[in-house]
Design an enzyme around this catalytic site. Structure first.
Site, PDB file in Angstrom:
ATOM      1  N   ASP A 182       0.849  -1.189   0.000  1.00  0.00           N
ATOM      2  CA  ASP A 182       0.000   0.000   0.000  1.00  0.00           C
ATOM      3  C   ASP A 182       0.887   1.242   0.000  1.00  0.00           C
ATOM      4  OD1 ASP A 182       0.986   0.082   2.617  1.00  0.00           O
ATOM      5  OD2 ASP A 182      -0.771  -0.948   3.397  1.00  0.00           O
ATOM      6  N   ASP A 222       1.621   4.925   1.711  1.00  0.00           N
ATOM      7  CA  ASP A 222       1.380   5.849   2.815  1.00  0.00           C
ATOM      8  C   ASP A 222       1.971   7.198   2.465  1.00  0.00           C
ATOM      9  OD1 ASP A 222       0.206   3.849   4.422  1.00  0.00           O
ATOM     10  OD2 ASP A 222       2.199   3.113   4.963  1.00  0.00           O
ATOM     11  N   ASP A 250      10.320   3.534  12.903  1.00  0.00           N
ATOM     12  CA  ASP A 250      10.963   2.403  13.580  1.00  0.00           C
ATOM     13  C   ASP A 250      12.326   2.023  12.992  1.00  0.00           C
ATOM     14  OD1 ASP A 250       9.631   1.479  11.320  1.00  0.00           O
ATOM     15  OD2 ASP A 250       8.533  -0.113  12.342  1.00  0.00           O
TER      16      ASP A 250
HETATM   17  P1  ATP Z   1       3.996  -2.963   4.997  1.00  0.00           P
HETATM   18  O1  ATP Z   1       4.670  -3.362   3.761  1.00  0.00           O
HETATM   19  O2  ATP Z   1       3.670  -4.088   5.876  1.00  0.00           O
HETATM   20  O3  ATP Z   1       2.837  -2.000   4.798  1.00  0.00           O
HETATM   21  P2  ATP Z   1       5.176  -0.670   6.262  1.00  0.00           P
HETATM   22  O4  ATP Z   1       6.612  -0.384   6.572  1.00  0.00           O
HETATM   23  O5  ATP Z   1       4.501   0.234   5.305  1.00  0.00           O
HETATM   24  O6  ATP Z   1       5.131  -2.169   5.806  1.00  0.00           O
HETATM   25  P3  ATP Z   1       3.088   0.038   8.064  1.00  0.00           P
HETATM   26  O7  ATP Z   1       2.608  -0.718   9.262  1.00  0.00           O
HETATM   27  O8  ATP Z   1       2.202   0.214   6.909  1.00  0.00           O
HETATM   28  O9  ATP Z   1       4.420  -0.708   7.638  1.00  0.00           O
HETATM   29  O10 ATP Z   1       3.586   1.442   8.600  1.00  0.00           O
HETATM   30  C1  ATP Z   1       3.964   2.496   7.729  1.00  0.00           C
HETATM   31  C2  ATP Z   1       5.185   3.201   8.287  1.00  0.00           C
HETATM   32  O11 ATP Z   1       4.869   3.805   9.549  1.00  0.00           O
HETATM   33  C3  ATP Z   1       6.375   2.307   8.585  1.00  0.00           C
HETATM   34  O12 ATP Z   1       7.163   2.114   7.441  1.00  0.00           O
HETATM   35  C4  ATP Z   1       7.105   3.089   9.647  1.00  0.00           C
HETATM   36  O13 ATP Z   1       7.857   4.135   9.077  1.00  0.00           O
HETATM   37  C5  ATP Z   1       5.967   3.710  10.433  1.00  0.00           C
HETATM   38  N1  ATP Z   1       5.571   2.859  11.581  1.00  0.00           N
HETATM   39  C6  ATP Z   1       4.587   1.949  11.599  1.00  0.00           C
HETATM   40  N2  ATP Z   1       4.488   1.353  12.801  1.00  0.00           N
HETATM   41  C7  ATP Z   1       5.423   1.911  13.564  1.00  0.00           C
HETATM   42  C8  ATP Z   1       5.817   1.742  14.932  1.00  0.00           C
HETATM   43  N3  ATP Z   1       5.229   0.853  15.712  1.00  0.00           N
HETATM   44  N4  ATP Z   1       6.835   2.515  15.391  1.00  0.00           N
HETATM   45  C9  ATP Z   1       7.427   3.435  14.595  1.00  0.00           C
HETATM   46  N5  ATP Z   1       7.111   3.625  13.317  1.00  0.00           N
HETATM   47  C10 ATP Z   1       6.121   2.888  12.790  1.00  0.00           C
HETATM   48 MG    MG Z   2       2.428   0.216   4.693  1.00  0.00          MG
END
Ligand code: ATP
Ligand code: MG
Length: 461
Positions: free
Chosen positions: A75, A77, A153
């Protein structure tokens, strides 16, 4: 894969070393692998509109990370300088969600673009934003792009892509880690895990998904702090568990969770069974269930948390039901009682919505039905919608070493045979798997047969 990084990397890194360490590394268009064609039209629309309204707006997180790795993002963001209210005013199809921090969801049909206002790291001065042990309670202080980057993170999750000049902005050294295939925490891993223990599960998930190494300090912190997961709500752990096991990398996630002793934090009873090493098959069953799940996801087939939970909790259920049967409880009742008890004890850890746990329980109960049904009853079972999942689960058990090969073969033959052979199979009095007479037999319900009306004319065939 990283050809785009080779030259620009050296140049940019040289530039960064001498300069202010807080200065971001900026990778211009043409020196990184992201093209607009790979980005969802809707995400682009959101970025352009925010920019046009005078706000900063970037693609961030997994979307940028995955695009740089040549993978298809799950997705997109967006991070922006606009407040949630300002975002809402710009998009009619926008809803604000979230209590802990407000996020804007911009809806385009089934696609949702998540738009988050830049946030600063939490306040560490003890003003009530963290609990006594450092857990983040509030995380909604708005900030600048740079602050937003540092509160994320892992460094590879803190890369920003802008459509204003198509560059990628790196404040935390994420590109170097991306190139090295390494998950490095932003800041001190111990502190960051105390703030939010779920980050440990995220480390495992990304390592499994991307095939990345978890950096040493992060590893050490995970080994020390796994117990912090006890403080996380069971609802959040349910979400994370689904992401770990139902995103196409279930096997790798499971193995890493076991490796870092986090699996026991999520499924303590199953973990205790696995650690006994009395039998190998519980481990095999889980691996096979996850292999099947990963394969189904790769083939675009649907997967259900109910089957996953049935597999994850099967060993404790099986053992408890055997104990109950030894105490003379009828088999079907034993499996029902054991299933209820195991689910009830598991719920405080990882919540399972009732609609799924009910289905898991059905899968377990059906194991008994499949073992004990012959004749017309067996035929009726086969015709029910629940049959498929229960039969698949039986196969899984048989393949994993439980002594069920003959029984599984009987049901396979029954499904695949011509009607004549089917009738013959159904007539067999000594079907494999049928419990011996007088043993811990099936629930002995007296069958009350209603006299059947004879049809006026014989049914076809
Ligand atoms: P995915 O491919 O699973 O969507 P993602 O890295 O985009 O991986 P998300 O859960 O969609 O993960 O979160 C989007 C972003 O928000 C992450 O890349 C990170 O930068 C930030 N983020 C999400 N959860 C946390 C957390 N618990 N602590 C700090 N930053 C976070
Ligand atoms: Mg994501």
């Amino acid at each position: 894969m990283f050809s785009w990084l080779k030259n620009p990397w050296k140049r940019s890194r040289g530039g960064r070393k001498a300069a202010d360490p807080s200065a971001p590394q900026i990778i211009p268009r043409g020196e990184h692998g992201i093209s607009r064609k790979q980005i969802s039209d809707y995400a682009l629309k959101v970025l352009y509109r925010l920019n046009q309204a005078g706000h900063e707006a970037y693609l961030v997180g997994g979307g940028v990370r995955d695009l740089l790795l040549g993978r298809e993002p799950k997705d997109f963001d967006v991070a922006t300088s606009a407040s949630p209210e300002e975002v809402r005013k710009l998009f009619r199809n926008c809803r604000l969600i979230g209590r802990r921090f407000r996020l804007a969801h911009v809806h385009y049909g089934r696609e949702i673009i998540e738009v988050a206002t830049f946030r600063a790291a939490h306040d560490v001065d003890g003003d009530g934003t963290t609990s006594d042990n450092g857990m983040l309670l509030r995380d909604n202080v708005y900030g600048s792009l740079e602050e937003d980057a540092w509160r994320r993170d892992f460094t590879v999750n803190a890369l920003y892509y802008t459509v204003s000049d198509f560059s990628v902005i790196d404040h935390t050294g994420g590109l170097a880690d991306l190139k090295a295939g390494q998950l490095r925490m932003i800041g001190d891993p111990q502190q960051r895990f105390h703030e939010d223990p779920v980050r440990m599960l995220r480390a495992v998930r990304f390592a499994a998904k991307l095939g990345f190494r978890i950096e040493k300090e992060v590893e050490t912190a995970i080994r020390e702090l796994g117990y912090l997961l006890e403080e996380v709500s069971n609802a959040r752990l349910f979400d994370e568990t689904l992401k770990l096991f139902l995103s196409g990398h279930g096997v790798a996630s499971y193995e890493l969770l076991r490796h870092y002793r986090l699996f026991g934090q999520l499924f303590p009873e199953t973990d205790a069974c696995l650690s006994e090493e009395r039998d190998l098959f519980p481990h095999t069953l889980l691996l096979r269930a996850l292999e099947n799940t990963d394969r189904r996801i790769a083939e675009g087939k649907p997967v259900t948390p109910a089957f996953l939970y049935a597999a994850l909790l099967w060993e404790p259920v099986r053992r408890e039901s055997l104990l109950l049967m030894r105490r003379k409880m009828p088999a079907l009742q034993a499996i029902q009682v054991a299933g209820d008890a195991v689910v009830a004890r598991q719920l405080p850890r990882v919540q399972v919505p009732k609609r799924f746990s009910l289905q898991s329980r059905e899968i377990w109960e059906w194991q008994e039905r499949l073992a004990r049904s012959t004749g017309k009853r067996a035929q009726r079972l086969m015709e029910q919608p629940r049959f498929r999942a229960a039969y698949d689960f039986l196969l899984l058990r048989a393949e994993s070493g439980e002594e069920l090969a003959e029984l599984a073969e009987w049901w396979r033959a029954l499904q695949e045979s011509e009607p004549v052979v089917q009738a013959e199979l159904l007539r067999q009095a000594n079907r494999p798997g049928l419990p011996p007479e007088g043993g811990n037999g099936p629930v002995k319900k007296k069958r009350r047969r209603r006299p059947r009306k004879r049809p006026a004319a014989p049914a076809s065939s």
